[in-house]
Design an enzyme around this catalytic site. Structure first.
Site, PDB file in Angstrom:
ATOM      1  N   TRP A 295      22.888 116.603 -47.206  1.00  0.00           N
ATOM      2  CA  TRP A 295      23.863 116.629 -48.295  1.00  0.00           C
ATOM      3  C   TRP A 295      24.575 115.295 -48.447  1.00  0.00           C
ATOM      4  O   TRP A 295      24.990 114.918 -49.551  1.00  0.00           O
ATOM      5  CB  TRP A 295      24.875 117.771 -48.092  1.00  0.00           C
TER       6      TRP A 295
ATOM      7  N   GLU B 295      40.862 126.448 -61.046  1.00  0.00           N
ATOM      8  CA  GLU B 295      39.924 125.332 -60.805  1.00  0.00           C
ATOM      9  C   GLU B 295      40.688 124.081 -60.383  1.00  0.00           C
ATOM     10  O   GLU B 295      40.244 123.330 -59.522  1.00  0.00           O
ATOM     11  CB  GLU B 295      39.073 125.052 -62.042  1.00  0.00           C
TER      12      GLU B 295
ATOM     13  N   TRP C 112      17.356 118.454 -40.920  1.00  0.00           N
ATOM     14  CA  TRP C 112      17.123 117.869 -42.240  1.00  0.00           C
ATOM     15  C   TRP C 112      15.810 117.096 -42.234  1.00  0.00           C
ATOM     16  O   TRP C 112      15.357 116.656 -41.176  1.00  0.00           O
ATOM     17  CB  TRP C 112      18.256 116.903 -42.610  1.00  0.00           C
TER      18      TRP C 112
ATOM     19  N   ASN D  40      29.692 121.504 -63.861  1.00  0.00           N
ATOM     20  CA  ASN D  40      29.875 122.037 -62.511  1.00  0.00           C
ATOM     21  C   ASN D  40      28.759 122.991 -62.086  1.00  0.00           C
ATOM     22  O   ASN D  40      28.266 122.930 -60.969  1.00  0.00           O
ATOM     23  CB  ASN D  40      31.229 122.745 -62.399  1.00  0.00           C
TER      24      ASN D  40
ATOM     25  N   TRP E 139      29.766 119.273 -52.066  1.00  0.00           N
ATOM     26  CA  TRP E 139      28.513 119.194 -51.292  1.00  0.00           C
ATOM     27  C   TRP E 139      28.566 120.063 -50.045  1.00  0.00           C
ATOM     28  O   TRP E 139      27.595 120.745 -49.698  1.00  0.00           O
ATOM     29  CB  TRP E 139      28.193 117.731 -50.944  1.00  0.00           C
TER      30      TRP E 139
ATOM     31  N   TRP F 108      41.125 124.285 -56.881  1.00  0.00           N
ATOM     32  CA  TRP F 108      40.031 123.795 -56.022  1.00  0.00           C
ATOM     33  C   TRP F 108      40.168 122.284 -55.797  1.00  0.00           C
ATOM     34  O   TRP F 108      39.882 121.769 -54.723  1.00  0.00           O
ATOM     35  CB  TRP F 108      38.669 124.105 -56.661  1.00  0.00           C
TER      36      TRP F 108
HETATM   37  C1  LIG Z   1      28.145 118.977 -55.508  1.00  0.00           C
HETATM   38  C2  LIG Z   1      29.444 118.835 -56.283  1.00  0.00           C
HETATM   39  C3  LIG Z   1      30.057 117.584 -56.362  1.00  0.00           C
HETATM   40  C4  LIG Z   1      31.262 117.450 -57.086  1.00  0.00           C
HETATM   41  N1  LIG Z   1      31.852 116.203 -57.132  1.00  0.00           N
HETATM   42  C5  LIG Z   1      33.032 116.058 -57.800  1.00  0.00           C
HETATM   43  C6  LIG Z   1      33.679 114.791 -57.866  1.00  0.00           C
HETATM   44  O1  LIG Z   1      33.218 113.790 -57.290  1.00  0.00           O
HETATM   45  N2  LIG Z   1      34.833 114.697 -58.584  1.00  0.00           N
HETATM   46  C7  LIG Z   1      35.389 115.785 -59.205  1.00  0.00           C
HETATM   47  O2  LIG Z   1      36.440 115.642 -59.845  1.00  0.00           O
HETATM   48  N3  LIG Z   1      34.824 116.998 -59.126  1.00  0.00           N
HETATM   49  C8  LIG Z   1      33.659 117.172 -58.457  1.00  0.00           C
HETATM   50  N4  LIG Z   1      33.074 118.412 -58.401  1.00  0.00           N
HETATM   51  C9  LIG Z   1      33.790 119.572 -58.964  1.00  0.00           C
HETATM   52  C10 LIG Z   1      33.484 119.916 -60.422  1.00  0.00           C
HETATM   53  O3  LIG Z   1      32.104 119.945 -60.648  1.00  0.00           O
HETATM   54  C11 LIG Z   1      34.128 118.961 -61.429  1.00  0.00           C
HETATM   55  O4  LIG Z   1      35.491 118.763 -61.119  1.00  0.00           O
HETATM   56  C12 LIG Z   1      34.044 119.536 -62.838  1.00  0.00           C
HETATM   57  O5  LIG Z   1      32.693 119.731 -63.203  1.00  0.00           O
HETATM   58  C13 LIG Z   1      34.714 118.602 -63.812  1.00  0.00           C
HETATM   59  O6  LIG Z   1      34.575 119.064 -65.125  1.00  0.00           O
HETATM   60  P1  LIG Z   1      35.836 119.478 -65.979  1.00  0.00           P
HETATM   61  O7  LIG Z   1      36.855 118.407 -65.944  1.00  0.00           O
HETATM   62  O8  LIG Z   1      35.337 119.891 -67.316  1.00  0.00           O
HETATM   63  O9  LIG Z   1      36.366 120.731 -65.157  1.00  0.00           O
HETATM   64  P2  LIG Z   1      37.238 121.998 -65.566  1.00  0.00           P
HETATM   65  O10 LIG Z   1      36.427 123.182 -65.295  1.00  0.00           O
HETATM   66  O11 LIG Z   1      37.828 121.843 -66.904  1.00  0.00           O
HETATM   67  O12 LIG Z   1      38.389 121.986 -64.453  1.00  0.00           O
HETATM   68  C14 LIG Z   1      39.609 121.245 -64.605  1.00  0.00           C
HETATM   69  C15 LIG Z   1      39.787 120.292 -63.460  1.00  0.00           C
HETATM   70  O13 LIG Z   1      39.856 120.991 -62.224  1.00  0.00           O
HETATM   71  C16 LIG Z   1      39.211 120.243 -61.204  1.00  0.00           C
HETATM   72  N5  LIG Z   1      38.066 121.013 -60.695  1.00  0.00           N
HETATM   73  C17 LIG Z   1      37.319 121.911 -61.374  1.00  0.00           C
HETATM   74  N6  LIG Z   1      36.393 122.458 -60.558  1.00  0.00           N
HETATM   75  C18 LIG Z   1      36.553 121.885 -59.359  1.00  0.00           C
HETATM   76  C19 LIG Z   1      35.905 122.036 -58.097  1.00  0.00           C
HETATM   77  N7  LIG Z   1      34.907 122.908 -57.902  1.00  0.00           N
HETATM   78  N8  LIG Z   1      36.329 121.277 -57.049  1.00  0.00           N
HETATM   79  C20 LIG Z   1      37.352 120.412 -57.202  1.00  0.00           C
HETATM   80  N9  LIG Z   1      38.013 120.233 -58.377  1.00  0.00           N
HETATM   81  C21 LIG Z   1      37.617 120.954 -59.429  1.00  0.00           C
HETATM   82  C22 LIG Z   1      38.736 118.946 -61.827  1.00  0.00           C
HETATM   83  O14 LIG Z   1      39.725 117.965 -61.604  1.00  0.00           O
HETATM   84  C23 LIG Z   1      38.640 119.315 -63.293  1.00  0.00           C
HETATM   85  O15 LIG Z   1      38.776 118.218 -64.150  1.00  0.00           O
HETATM   86  C24 LIG Z   1      31.862 118.577 -57.694  1.00  0.00           C
HETATM   87  C25 LIG Z   1      31.217 119.824 -57.596  1.00  0.00           C
HETATM   88  C26 LIG Z   1      30.027 119.947 -56.919  1.00  0.00           C
HETATM   89  C27 LIG Z   1      29.370 121.304 -56.835  1.00  0.00           C
END
Ligand SMILES: Cc1cc2nc3c(=O)[nH]c(=O)nc-3n(C[C@H](O)[C@H](O)[C@H](O)COP(=O)(O)OP(=O)(O)OC[C@H]3O[C@@H](n4cnc5c(N)ncnc54)[C@H](O)[C@@H]3O)c2cc1C
Length: 476
Positions: free
Chosen positions: A356, A272, A303, A338, A379, A275
């Site tokens: 979006w 993650e 849209w 997420n 997005w 990502w």
């Molecule tokens: C529509 C949409 C918008 C989002 N906008 C953001 C945003 O503005 N900022 C943001 O940090 N994340 C964003 N995310 C990704 C993700 O949802 C969050 O990073 C995650 O929910 C953060 O929770 P966590 O720290 O508990 O993640 P964990 O699951 O614990 O993951 C650890 C770290 O990995 C990174 N990470 C995890 N999943 C993703 C992902 N899919 N994409 C990129 N990085 C990821 C984050 O830095 C996160 O803190 C978005 C996802 C979607 C679907």
């Protein structure tokens, strides 16, 4: 004799002392250090409201930490290209250090600042602190940036492991008597109404809180991460995103802490983080990533803009409980799980056909972890217009998703108390409950909770038609 002139360390999204290469280098020199944070008038993208709240508290935390080392954090406002040379002249600094920003517009700004400082005879050095691997270091065999995540992450894992985190400086020499702003003067916090109470109840910005959260997660959450990460009704993810977005903890620190716990539990979690990495590398090579679809055909996507539906979406009143719960959690706490981000985003772009970019802007304003790269990537992935995206025909069914990932309705009940009395059977589909069941649960559809603003089945068919029409032009 070695120079004793002070070194400026320009803090940006790296609001920490540990694993901060710019600060570490300055401390090693033994020279006076002037840490500065600039409120940049020409920032390419002004911070959203929730992020401003976070920044306020994060700067306070950083100030306290630096003060404990005897060094004040200087706050100034203006354009970096003017403020840094002015400060350097004021204190007689000959060196400016910072950690790199890789988003193209910010990086261009930094290049201009570097030129201006070098032209004045100053030394400028920058470091990587925000990413595991630098954009440009991870490329395909033909030397291009990766467009698809899996091979990108495989290539990352084949590289030498990210460097071990640097310690926080044990001592610093500062300079006193410099005049700067007080963080309160920047008015980063909401005044009337104070909508940030819920955010403050959940989050503690700052490096100490980030470190504590990481430790808790590694001890309590990491081994079950893969099992629980998709379930918004459980506390299954690290919730480090706000801390990472502001650089209160760095990805190398997270990487090594997870690795110490063993390869097996760490892999799924680090993926993650992968990502996050992928989104930043993508943004580094596509300046308009936050505004324009990577698949250019999507510029012609039909849209629609329905003000009423948009208002219902942001207020968490679409009539689809999992979507509404997520949007209310976002408004209240500045964060959304997420899985629910994906469901809500899919609902906006596929059920409502609202662009979006509107959702991206709303998230930018309301998320405490708002990050141009990860937000745009999320997005674009959901909308199907990113290069590595969900296929256009994957349209989340908000009822099925709710029942799968919040099977007892705990998440929905928490955020939609007006539905709390419904049984598990109807919590994700209240409109199917009989009038007696609704009455017994104290739910009055259309009054206490809305009817669905759109029928998902017809919305799905409409979206598929729109996407197939685009496919005829080469999309998806
Ligand atoms: C529509 C949409 C918008 C989002 N906008 C953001 C945003 O503005 N900022 C943001 O940090 N994340 C964003 N995310 C990704 C993700 O949802 C969050 O990073 C995650 O929910 C953060 O929770 P966590 O720290 O508990 O993640 P964990 O699951 O614990 O993951 C650890 C770290 O990995 C990174 N990470 C995890 N999943 C993703 C992902 N899919 N994409 C990129 N990085 C990821 C984050 O830095 C996160 O803190 C978005 C996802 C979607 C679907």
């Amino acid at each position: 004799m070695a120079s004793l002139s002070p070194i400026i360390v320009w803090f940006r999204r790296d609001l920490r002392l540990a694993d901060n290469p710019a600060l570490f280098e300055a401390a090693q020199s033994g020279r006076p250090v002037v840490p500065v944070y600039l409120w940049e008038d020409d920032a390419p993208r002004p911070l959203g409201s929730a992020a401003r709240w976070w920044l306020h508290h994060s700067l306070k935390a950083l100030s306290r930490q630096l003060a404990a080392l005897g060094v004040p954090l200087l706050l100034r406002q203006g354009r970096a290209i003017e403020e840094l040379p002015r400060l350097a002249a004021e204190i007689g600094a000959d060196t400016v250090l910072w950690n790199r920003r890789t988003a193209p517009r910010e990086a261009a700004l930094d290049t201009a600042v570097t030129r201006a400082l070098v032209a004045l005879g100053l030394r400028v050095e920058s470091f990587n602190a925000g990413l595991l691997f630098e954009p440009g270091a991870v490329r395909t065999r033909s030397g291009q940036p990766f467009q698809v995540f899996t091979p990108f992450w495989r290539a990352c894992l084949a590289l030498p492991e990210p460097a071990r985190p640097l310690p926080a400086p044990a001592a610093l020499t500062g300079m006193t008597g410099l005049s700067g702003d007080a963080v309160d003067e920047w008015r980063l916090l909401p005044a009337t109404p104070d909508w940030a109470k819920g955010i403050g109840a959940v989050w503690t910005p700052g490096e100490d809180a980030a470190r504590a959260r990481l430790c808790d997660f590694i001890e309590e959450g990491l081994t079950r991460y893969t099992l629980r990460r998709d379930h918004p009704d459980q506390d299954g993810t690290s919730r480090l995103s706000g801390h990472l977005a502001f650089g209160e903890i760095g990805p190398r620190q997270v990487w090594h802490a997870a690795r110490r716990a063993g390869a097996e539990p760490a892999d799924g979690f680090l993926r993650e983080l992968g990502w996050r990495e992928f989104s930043h590398h993508t943004l580094a090579f596509s300046p308009d990533f936050a505004e324009q679809p990577q698949r250019r055909e999507f510029r012609d996507f039909p849209w629609t803009e329905d003000a009423g539906q948009w208002a219902a979406f942001i207020a968490g009143r679409t009539g689809y409980p999992i979507v509404d719960a997520g949007m209310r959690a976002l408004w209240d706490t500045g964060w959304m799980h997420n899985r629910v981000r994906m469901i809500a985003a899919s609902f906006l772009v596929k059920d409502l056909l609202i662009p979006w970019q509107r959702g991206e802007e709303w998230f930018w304003d309301t998320l405490i972890d708002a990050d141009s790269a990860a937000n745009a990537a999320g997005w674009q992935w959901v909308a199907g217009c990113g290069l590595d995206s969900a296929p256009y025909f994957r349209i989340f069914n908000p009822v099925v998703q709710g029942e799968k990932f919040d099977p007892r309705g705990r998440y929905v009940r928490r955020w939609l108390p007006e539905l709390a009395g419904l049984s598990d059977q109807f919590i994700h589909r209240p409109w199917e409950a009989s009038p007696e069941q609704l009455r017994a649960a104290g739910v009055s559809l259309g009054r206490s909770y809305p009817h669905p603003i759109i029928d998902h089945g017809s919305a799905r068919r409409r979206a598929l038609q729109a996407y197939s029409a685009l496919r005829g032009t080469g999309a998806a």
